[in-house]
Design an enzyme around this catalytic site. Structure first.
Site, mmCIF file in Angstrom:
data_model
loop_
_atom_site.group_PDB
_atom_site.id
_atom_site.type_symbol
_atom_site.label_atom_id
_atom_site.label_comp_id
_atom_site.label_asym_id
_atom_site.label_seq_id
_atom_site.Cartn_x
_atom_site.Cartn_y
_atom_site.Cartn_z
ATOM 1 N N LYS A 75 0.857 -1.181 0.000
ATOM 2 C CA LYS A 75 0.000 0.000 0.000
ATOM 3 C C LYS A 75 0.889 1.225 0.000
ATOM 4 C CE LYS A 75 -3.694 2.439 2.345
ATOM 5 N NZ LYS A 75 -4.643 2.480 3.458
ATOM 6 N N ARG A 113 -10.528 10.695 1.164
ATOM 7 C CA ARG A 113 -10.441 11.507 2.385
ATOM 8 C C ARG A 113 -11.730 12.303 2.574
ATOM 9 N NH1 ARG A 113 -4.391 11.827 2.715
ATOM 10 N NH2 ARG A 113 -3.996 9.599 2.541
ATOM 11 N N ARG A 135 1.117 10.140 5.258
ATOM 12 C CA ARG A 135 1.317 8.818 5.848
ATOM 13 C C ARG A 135 2.647 8.199 5.410
ATOM 14 N NH1 ARG A 135 -3.784 8.412 7.716
ATOM 15 N NH2 ARG A 135 -5.589 8.602 6.339
ATOM 16 N N LYS A 195 -2.320 -1.722 -3.810
ATOM 17 C CA LYS A 195 -3.135 -0.514 -3.784
ATOM 18 C C LYS A 195 -2.248 0.716 -3.857
ATOM 19 C CE LYS A 195 -6.295 1.729 -0.690
ATOM 20 N NZ LYS A 195 -6.749 1.809 0.646
HETATM 21 C C1 PBG Z 1 -7.113 3.679 5.228
HETATM 22 C C2 PBG Z 1 -7.562 3.570 3.819
HETATM 23 C C3 PBG Z 1 -7.438 4.528 2.810
HETATM 24 C C4 PBG Z 1 -8.022 3.985 1.678
HETATM 25 C C5 PBG Z 1 -8.507 2.747 2.022
HETATM 26 N N1 PBG Z 1 -8.183 2.484 3.346
HETATM 27 C C6 PBG Z 1 -6.912 5.889 2.855
HETATM 28 C C7 PBG Z 1 -5.498 6.145 3.157
HETATM 29 O O1 PBG Z 1 -4.685 5.235 3.288
HETATM 30 O O2 PBG Z 1 -5.184 7.331 3.280
HETATM 31 C C8 PBG Z 1 -8.112 4.663 0.351
HETATM 32 C C9 PBG Z 1 -9.135 4.097 -0.573
HETATM 33 C C10 PBG Z 1 -9.411 4.942 -1.757
HETATM 34 O O3 PBG Z 1 -8.741 5.953 -2.014
HETATM 35 O O4 PBG Z 1 -10.341 4.583 -2.489
HETATM 36 N N2 PBG Z 1 -8.099 3.239 6.102
#
Ligand code: PBG
Length: 340
Positions: free
Chosen positions: A202, A212, A223, A254
């Site tokens: 990720k 967000r 992050r 992802k």
């Molecule tokens: C964190 C999480 C995120 C997404 C899924 N789980 C956001 C992040 O890591 O900032 C993003 C999913 C998307 O953009 O469709 N709980």
């Protein structure tokens, strides 16, 4: 000068493209509704759905509308749903995430009671929606995300989600050791059958922008101390090795399209099924271009989903899951027959 006549190529790949039937005969990859997982947002205390402006067609659901939309998606044949909660109150440790009455746990329980085992109910296992600082973990005195203290919270969250009825938990916080920590918590409490979908690779991505808004994120900053650097491919394989050793049942890459190379590598190396997440920014880009008339929306959607399959994903998380499953159920219109 007159050129001699070129006799023509011997090899003619175009032969296999001459007709719809021939193309269909040699098509390597296809999509089915069961390959698609629908991410959904549920908002605490909501009395009506709220659209997410940066993701046209996506909503923050009430509990009732969540149940209706999930049931419809399941009737259309999607492979599962992934739930994200939007709580009314946030605090430093994300208490709402572990409260059985917290919105995500209530939503899981509601879907499990209505849908039973007819689909795979997945839960985002992360604190960011529930913390007032918006980070995926708890902070130490210096304001840094504290890996090991966060694992303790993830263990509690895993139990709450398993008890609420989730079949598959998706730890998405990129803490080291999170899969082992969650697996151990589940097993110690008798939840051996609750599976873990590791967000393995990720990346700290700008493509999460619209998400967000979808979860009313409170995050200031970024992050980058826990999510991966977009410049790195090799460490995805290290994350894979760790997650598999720690007990991941499935692994995920992802974002999606910008990281197809990572998906390809992981799918080549993984002993467990591999998924990809077409994230909010990818969805928003397709919608924005389509709204401007710059691309054929439906074909772009299917082409993008097929790309994940070609790159090795068994399953794809996409905000298009329910809609696309409906297209297949009703029969694809002629201009989409290349995706049959
Ligand atoms: C964190 C999480 C995120 C997404 C899924 N789980 C956001 C992040 O890591 O900032 C993003 C999913 C998307 O953009 O469709 N709980």
């Amino acid at each position: 000068m007159t050129l001699p006549t070129f006799p023509g190529p011997i090899d003619r790949p175009r032969r296999l493209r001459t007709s719809t039937a021939m193309r269909s005969l040699v098509r390597e990859h296809t999509l089915r509704p069961a390959d698609l997982v629908l991410p959904m947002f549920v908002r605490e205390g909501a009395t009506e759905n709220r659209p997410v402006s940066s993701m046209p067609g996506v909503e923050q659901h009430t509990l009732d509308s969540l149940a209706r939309a999930a049931t419809e998606a399941v009737e259309r044949g999607v492979g599962g749903v992934m739930l994200f909660g939007v709580p009314e109150h946030k605090d430093a440790v994300g208490s709402g995430a572990t409260d059985p009455e917290g919105i995500l746990n209530r939503a899981l329980a509601r879907l499990r009671s209505e849908l039973g085992d007819s689909t795979v109910i997945m839960a985002d296992l992360c604190l960011d929606e529930f913390t007032d600082h918006g980070h995926c973990g708890v902070l130490d005195d210096a304001g840094r995300v504290d890996n090991d203290a966060t694992l303790g919270r993830y263990r509690e969250m895993a139990l709450a989600q398993a008890e609420a009825g989730a079949h598959l938990l998706g730890p998405s916080g990129m803490m080291d050791g999170q899969i082992a920590a969650v697996r151990d918590a589940l097993d110690s409490a008798g939840h051996q059958d609750t599976a873990v979908y590791a967000y393995t690779a990720k990346y700290a991505s700008a493509f999460y922008g619209p998400f967000r808004e979808a979860v009313d994120s409170s995050l200031q900053g970024d992050r980058r101390t826990y999510q991966q650097d977009p410049a790195n491919g090799r460490e995805a394989l290290r994350e894979l090795e760790l997650d598999v050793a720690e007990g991941a049942d499935l692994v995920m890459v992802k974002p999606g399209l910008p990281y197809l190379d990572v998906l390809r590598e992981i799918s080549g190396a993984s002993p467990v099924p591999v998924g990809a997440y077409q994230v909010s920014g990818e969805y928003a880009m397709i919608e924005a271009a389509a709204a401007n008339g710059w691309i054929d929306r439906d074909r772009t959607v299917l082409e993008s989903l097929l790309a994940f399959r070609r790159a090795g994903a068994s399953t794809v998380l996409t905000y298009y899951a329910s809609e696309v499953a409906g297209w297949y159920r009703d029969g694809l219109p002629p201009h989409l027959h290349e995706f049959l």
